[in-house]
Design a protein around this motif. Structure first.
Motif, PDB file in Angstrom:
ATOM      1  N   GLN A 157       0.839  -1.203   0.000  1.00  0.00           N
ATOM      2  CA  GLN A 157       0.000   0.000   0.000  1.00  0.00           C
ATOM      3  C   GLN A 157       0.870   1.247   0.000  1.00  0.00           C
ATOM      4  O   GLN A 157       1.834   1.348   0.755  1.00  0.00           O
ATOM      5  CB  GLN A 157      -0.910  -0.001   1.227  1.00  0.00           C
ATOM      6  CG  GLN A 157      -1.823   1.201   1.299  1.00  0.00           C
ATOM      7  CD  GLN A 157      -2.660   1.220   2.555  1.00  0.00           C
ATOM      8  OE1 GLN A 157      -2.614   0.296   3.357  1.00  0.00           O
ATOM      9  NE2 GLN A 157      -3.418   2.275   2.745  1.00  0.00           N
ATOM     10  N   LYS A 158       0.519   2.219  -0.855  1.00  0.00           N
ATOM     11  CA  LYS A 158       1.282   3.465  -0.957  1.00  0.00           C
ATOM     12  C   LYS A 158       0.517   4.667  -0.409  1.00  0.00           C
ATOM     13  O   LYS A 158       1.099   5.685  -0.099  1.00  0.00           O
ATOM     14  CB  LYS A 158       1.657   3.703  -2.413  1.00  0.00           C
ATOM     15  CG  LYS A 158       2.552   2.615  -2.992  1.00  0.00           C
ATOM     16  CD  LYS A 158       2.748   2.836  -4.481  1.00  0.00           C
ATOM     17  CE  LYS A 158       3.628   1.792  -5.102  1.00  0.00           C
ATOM     18  NZ  LYS A 158       3.015   0.484  -5.219  1.00  0.00           N
ATOM     19  N   GLY A 159      -0.802   4.556  -0.312  1.00  0.00           N
ATOM     20  CA  GLY A 159      -1.625   5.655   0.178  1.00  0.00           C
ATOM     21  C   GLY A 159      -3.063   5.194   0.307  1.00  0.00           C
ATOM     22  O   GLY A 159      -3.397   4.065  -0.041  1.00  0.00           O
ATOM     23  N   GLY A 160      -3.906   6.084   0.803  1.00  0.00           N
ATOM     24  CA  GLY A 160      -5.306   5.755   0.991  1.00  0.00           C
ATOM     25  C   GLY A 160      -5.572   5.193   2.373  1.00  0.00           C
ATOM     26  O   GLY A 160      -4.646   4.752   3.057  1.00  0.00           O
ATOM     27  N   ALA A 161      -6.828   5.243   2.780  1.00  0.00           N
ATOM     28  CA  ALA A 161      -7.184   4.749   4.112  1.00  0.00           C
ATOM     29  C   ALA A 161      -8.682   4.476   4.205  1.00  0.00           C
ATOM     30  O   ALA A 161      -9.479   5.094   3.498  1.00  0.00           O
ATOM     31  CB  ALA A 161      -6.799   5.776   5.176  1.00  0.00           C
ATOM     32  N   VAL A 162      -9.047   3.567   5.090  1.00  0.00           N
ATOM     33  CA  VAL A 162     -10.450   3.292   5.376  1.00  0.00           C
ATOM     34  C   VAL A 162     -10.984   4.392   6.292  1.00  0.00           C
ATOM     35  O   VAL A 162     -10.342   4.749   7.275  1.00  0.00           O
ATOM     36  CB  VAL A 162     -10.618   1.919   6.074  1.00  0.00           C
ATOM     37  CG1 VAL A 162     -12.056   1.725   6.551  1.00  0.00           C
ATOM     38  CG2 VAL A 162     -10.206   0.800   5.158  1.00  0.00           C
ATOM     39  N   VAL A 163     -12.127   4.930   5.952  1.00  0.00           N
ATOM     40  CA  VAL A 163     -12.820   5.882   6.814  1.00  0.00           C
ATOM     41  C   VAL A 163     -13.892   5.068   7.530  1.00  0.00           C
ATOM     42  O   VAL A 163     -14.817   4.554   6.911  1.00  0.00           O
ATOM     43  CB  VAL A 163     -13.447   7.029   6.002  1.00  0.00           C
ATOM     44  CG1 VAL A 163     -14.238   7.953   6.915  1.00  0.00           C
ATOM     45  CG2 VAL A 163     -12.370   7.792   5.248  1.00  0.00           C
ATOM     46  N   ASP A 164     -13.729   4.917   8.832  1.00  0.00           N
ATOM     47  CA  ASP A 164     -14.603   4.058   9.621  1.00  0.00           C
ATOM     48  C   ASP A 164     -15.902   4.793   9.954  1.00  0.00           C
ATOM     49  O   ASP A 164     -16.066   5.346  11.039  1.00  0.00           O
ATOM     50  CB  ASP A 164     -13.886   3.616  10.891  1.00  0.00           C
ATOM     51  CG  ASP A 164     -14.655   2.547  11.631  1.00  0.00           C
ATOM     52  OD1 ASP A 164     -15.549   1.925  11.029  1.00  0.00           O
ATOM     53  OD2 ASP A 164     -14.362   2.329  12.824  1.00  0.00           O
ATOM     54  N   SER A 165     -16.808   4.797   8.983  1.00  0.00           N
ATOM     55  CA  SER A 165     -18.089   5.476   9.132  1.00  0.00           C
ATOM     56  C   SER A 165     -19.125   4.694   8.333  1.00  0.00           C
ATOM     57  O   SER A 165     -18.902   4.404   7.158  1.00  0.00           O
ATOM     58  CB  SER A 165     -17.979   6.901   8.592  1.00  0.00           C
ATOM     59  OG  SER A 165     -19.231   7.525   8.576  1.00  0.00           O
ATOM     60  N   ALA A 166     -20.226   4.336   8.960  1.00  0.00           N
ATOM     61  CA  ALA A 166     -21.267   3.578   8.264  1.00  0.00           C
ATOM     62  C   ALA A 166     -21.791   4.408   7.096  1.00  0.00           C
ATOM     63  O   ALA A 166     -22.379   5.456   7.281  1.00  0.00           O
ATOM     64  CB  ALA A 166     -22.393   3.233   9.218  1.00  0.00           C
ATOM     65  N   THR A 167     -21.531   3.935   5.894  1.00  0.00           N
ATOM     66  CA  THR A 167     -21.920   4.649   4.687  1.00  0.00           C
ATOM     67  C   THR A 167     -22.784   3.729   3.836  1.00  0.00           C
ATOM     68  O   THR A 167     -22.279   2.755   3.277  1.00  0.00           O
ATOM     69  CB  THR A 167     -20.674   5.088   3.894  1.00  0.00           C
ATOM     70  OG1 THR A 167     -19.820   5.841   4.763  1.00  0.00           O
ATOM     71  CG2 THR A 167     -21.053   5.931   2.702  1.00  0.00           C
ATOM     72  N   PRO A 168     -24.075   3.986   3.721  1.00  0.00           N
ATOM     73  CA  PRO A 168     -24.960   3.087   2.980  1.00  0.00           C
ATOM     74  C   PRO A 168     -24.690   3.114   1.475  1.00  0.00           C
ATOM     75  O   PRO A 168     -24.348   4.143   0.912  1.00  0.00           O
ATOM     76  CB  PRO A 168     -26.359   3.599   3.292  1.00  0.00           C
ATOM     77  CG  PRO A 168     -26.181   4.978   3.790  1.00  0.00           C
ATOM     78  CD  PRO A 168     -24.800   5.097   4.330  1.00  0.00           C
ATOM     79  N   ASN A 169     -24.870   1.937   0.844  1.00  0.00           N
ATOM     80  CA  ASN A 169     -24.777   1.874  -0.609  1.00  0.00           C
ATOM     81  C   ASN A 169     -26.107   2.340  -1.208  1.00  0.00           C
ATOM     82  O   ASN A 169     -26.988   2.811  -0.484  1.00  0.00           O
ATOM     83  CB  ASN A 169     -24.387   0.463  -1.071  1.00  0.00           C
ATOM     84  CG  ASN A 169     -25.448  -0.576  -0.782  1.00  0.00           C
ATOM     85  OD1 ASN A 169     -26.597  -0.291  -0.463  1.00  0.00           O
ATOM     86  ND2 ASN A 169     -25.062  -1.841  -0.884  1.00  0.00           N
ATOM     87  N   SER A 170     -26.280   2.203  -2.503  1.00  0.00           N
ATOM     88  CA  SER A 170     -27.497   2.709  -3.157  1.00  0.00           C
ATOM     89  C   SER A 170     -28.767   1.995  -2.691  1.00  0.00           C
ATOM     90  O   SER A 170     -29.872   2.505  -2.867  1.00  0.00           O
ATOM     91  CB  SER A 170     -27.367   2.590  -4.675  1.00  0.00           C
ATOM     92  OG  SER A 170     -27.199   1.245  -5.048  1.00  0.00           O
ATOM     93  N   LEU A 171     -28.616   0.810  -2.079  1.00  0.00           N
ATOM     94  CA  LEU A 171     -29.777   0.084  -1.550  1.00  0.00           C
ATOM     95  C   LEU A 171     -29.930   0.257  -0.039  1.00  0.00           C
ATOM     96  O   LEU A 171     -30.757  -0.380   0.586  1.00  0.00           O
ATOM     97  CB  LEU A 171     -29.658  -1.401  -1.897  1.00  0.00           C
ATOM     98  CG  LEU A 171     -29.677  -1.693  -3.402  1.00  0.00           C
ATOM     99  CD1 LEU A 171     -29.363  -3.159  -3.657  1.00  0.00           C
ATOM    100  CD2 LEU A 171     -31.007  -1.310  -4.004  1.00  0.00           C
ATOM    101  N   GLY A 172     -29.068   1.095   0.551  1.00  0.00           N
ATOM    102  CA  GLY A 172     -29.170   1.385   1.973  1.00  0.00           C
ATOM    103  C   GLY A 172     -28.396   0.456   2.885  1.00  0.00           C
ATOM    104  O   GLY A 172     -28.449   0.592   4.100  1.00  0.00           O
ATOM    105  N   ARG A 173     -27.641  -0.478   2.317  1.00  0.00           N
ATOM    106  CA  ARG A 173     -26.893  -1.429   3.157  1.00  0.00           C
ATOM    107  C   ARG A 173     -25.557  -0.842   3.583  1.00  0.00           C
ATOM    108  O   ARG A 173     -24.893  -0.145   2.818  1.00  0.00           O
ATOM    109  CB  ARG A 173     -26.659  -2.730   2.407  1.00  0.00           C
ATOM    110  CG  ARG A 173     -27.963  -3.480   2.179  1.00  0.00           C
ATOM    111  CD  ARG A 173     -27.756  -4.866   1.712  1.00  0.00           C
ATOM    112  NE  ARG A 173     -26.950  -5.648   2.637  1.00  0.00           N
ATOM    113  CZ  ARG A 173     -26.647  -6.916   2.437  1.00  0.00           C
ATOM    114  NH1 ARG A 173     -27.083  -7.540   1.364  1.00  0.00           N
ATOM    115  NH2 ARG A 173     -25.921  -7.565   3.305  1.00  0.00           N
ATOM    116  N   THR A 174     -25.159  -1.149   4.826  1.00  0.00           N
ATOM    117  CA  THR A 174     -23.864  -0.692   5.343  1.00  0.00           C
ATOM    118  C   THR A 174     -22.981  -1.876   5.723  1.00  0.00           C
ATOM    119  O   THR A 174     -21.931  -1.698   6.322  1.00  0.00           O
ATOM    120  CB  THR A 174     -24.051   0.203   6.586  1.00  0.00           C
ATOM    121  OG1 THR A 174     -24.738  -0.557   7.592  1.00  0.00           O
ATOM    122  CG2 THR A 174     -24.834   1.456   6.250  1.00  0.00           C
ATOM    123  N   ASP A 175     -23.407  -3.088   5.380  1.00  0.00           N
ATOM    124  CA  ASP A 175     -22.657  -4.299   5.735  1.00  0.00           C
ATOM    125  C   ASP A 175     -22.288  -5.061   4.465  1.00  0.00           C
ATOM    126  O   ASP A 175     -22.702  -4.693   3.370  1.00  0.00           O
ATOM    127  CB  ASP A 175     -23.493  -5.192   6.655  1.00  0.00           C
ATOM    128  CG  ASP A 175     -24.742  -5.688   5.941  1.00  0.00           C
ATOM    129  OD1 ASP A 175     -25.651  -4.884   5.714  1.00  0.00           O
ATOM    130  OD2 ASP A 175     -24.785  -6.881   5.585  1.00  0.00           O
TER     131      ASP A 175
END
Length: 109
Positions: free
Chosen positions: A68-86
């Protein structure tokens, strides 16, 4: 995992195992590339957050995946277009030469 077969093709759908856990074996390696795809039960991954490809590694250490050279996970529940966060039961991402996806298409194979 909300992709399903039509009523005429329902008999071809693969059964979904909500306890299945998989991590992809490959991923891109460019700066800010996201980690390998993964899936698993809500008990292991209650929410997934999202990938910020512009983030610098915390303290100069990148530890989400090897190389890995860059980037990171943002630990925040973010729903997809169908509303799922899992990612429970979402283990049917594209595979193979034609990138077959979904429980219905895998069942057709």
């Amino acid at each position: 995992q909300d992709y399903t077969c039509s009523a005429e093709e329902a008999h071809m759908a693969c059964e979904v195992d909500p306890n299945m856990e998989i991590v992809a074996t490959t991923n891109a390696k460019w700066w800010g590339a996201p980690p390998p795809l993964f899936c698993g039960p809500k008990s292991s991954f209650p929410t997934t957050g999202y990938w910020n490809s512009f983030a610098s590694c915390s303290g100069g250490v990148c530890d989400d995946y090897e190389g890995q050279k860059g980037g990171a996970v943002v630990d925040s529940a973010t729903p997809n277009s169908l509303g799922r966060t899992d990612v429970e039961g979402c283990c049917w991402w594209g595979r193979g030469v034609i990138q077959t996806t979904g429980v219905c298409n895998f069942g057709k194979l």
